[in-house]
Design an enzyme around this catalytic site. Structure first.
Site: not given
Length: 281
Positions: A120-121
Site C-alpha cells: 500500500d502507498r
C-alpha cells in the site's frame, strides 16, 4: 558457466584471490548490475564487465533504497507515501517508474522492472520486482512455494488481549473498501498470524505473518480484532495518528531465488517511531 569460472577462463593471469577481490569490491558487473556472487549462473548473451570506478552505478533516491540487485530481480525498501505501481486513477511517480528510469540509465532503454507484488502507498518496507517476464511469471506462479517468510510490524490501538493468535476471514474488495466476513460469503479466504511484542501507553507493537496476501489484509484484520493500525483513516480511527503515518512496515522478506534456488533473506529494523510509541513513560 558460473561467474568465477568465467572470470578465471577470461583472465588466466589473475589469481582466484584477485578475482574474489574484484567481486567483493563490487567491480564486476553482469548486464550492467554489480554482482558479488562468485557462483552466479551466467546465461548466453549476458555481458560481463569489470569497472575501474567503484560505486559509479550506485543508486540514490529519497523515497526508495535498493537493498539487493542481480540480473533477474531487485529488492527495495520503499518509503511510506510512495505508490508501488500506478493505477488508472493515479498516474504519479511510483516505485516502478523510479526503478525503470534507473535501469534505463544503467542498462539501456529497453530495460524495465516487472511487478510481482505490491505494498500500500502508506505502508513502508521490503518488496521486490523482477527484471524480465520469465522471472516475473516464476515468482507470481510459485509465490507461496518461493517466498518462505514475509513479515510486517505494526503499532495498533489499545493493548492486545492475546500474546499471539490467528485471524481468519473472507475478504471482498469493493474498490475503495475491503469487506470482511467471518463466514464464507464468496470472498477470498484470508489468514493473518500475529504476535504481540510489547504493550504500553495504550498501544501494542505487533508482528504479523501473512498466510495469504490479500489487499489491505492486515489493516482489515486488525480492525476485526478491535485494534486498528494507528494512522489508518480507512479501517481505523482517523484522529488516532500520533506519528503522522500509517504504522505498518514490511520488515522481513525471505525467498528462494527463482533462478539459482539460493536462500535469500532480507530484514530491516522496526521503524524507530514505532518503538518510541511503546516506550514506558
Amino acid at each position: 558457466m558460473e561467474l568465477m569460472d568465467f572470470l578465471a577462463a577470461r583472465m588466466p593471469q589473475a589469481s582466484r584471490t584477485k578475482l574474489k577481490s574484484l567481486l567483493s569490491k563490487q567491480l564486476v558487473f553482469v548486464d550492467h548490475v554489480i554482482t558479488t556472487q562468485y557462483n552466479f549462473p551466467l546465461l548466453p548473451g549476458m555481458t560481463v564487465q569489470i569497472s575501474r570506478e567503484k560505486g559509479k552505478h550506485e543508486f540514490h533516491h529519497k523515497l526508495l533504497k535498493i537493498v539487493y540487485e542481480d540480473a533477474y530481480l531487485i529488492v527495495i525498501e520503499k518509503m511510506r507515501g510512495l505508490l508501488s505501481v500506478s493505477t488508472e486513477r493515479q498516474k504519479e511517480r511510483t516505485a516502478c517508474t523510479i526503478l525503470n528510469e534507473y535501469l534505463q540509465r544503467s542498462a539501456g532503454r529497453s530495460a524495465r522492472v516487472y511487478v510481482v507484488h505490491r505494498l500500500d502507498r502508506d505502508t513502508s518496507g521490503l518488496m521486490m520486482f523482477a527484471k524480465d517476464e520469465k522471472t516475473q511469471h516464476s515468482l507470481r506462479d510459485n509465490w507461496h512455494r518461493i517466498v518462505y517468510d514475509r513479515r510486517y510490524v505494526a503499532v495498533v490501538a489499545g493493548e492486545m488481549e492475546k500474546d499471539e493468535g490467528v485471524v481468519r476471514s473472507w475478504l471482498t474488495d469493493r474498490v475503495l473498501y475491503v469487506h470482511s466476513s467471518p463466514v464464507d460469503d464468496g470472498g477470498k479466504e484470508s489468514v493473518t498470524h500475529y504476535r504481540t511484542i510489547k504493550r504500553a501507553n495504550g498501544y501494542s507493537l505487533v508482528e504479523l505473518h501473512l498466510e495469504t496476501g490479500r489487499k489491505n489484509q492486515i489493516r482489515v484484520h486488525m480492525q476485526d480484532l478491535g485494534h486498528p493500525v494507528i494512522g489508518d483513516g480507512r479501517y481505523g480511527l482517523e484522529d488516532l495518528n500520533p506519528i503522522g503515518r500509517l504504522a505498518l512496515h514490511a520488515f522481513k522478506l525471505c525467498f528462494y531465488h527463482p533462478v539459482t534456488g539460493e536462500e535469500m533473506a532480507f530484514e530491516t529494523p522496526y521503524p524507530a517511531e514505532f518503538k518510541k510509541l511503546v516506550l514506558k513513560k
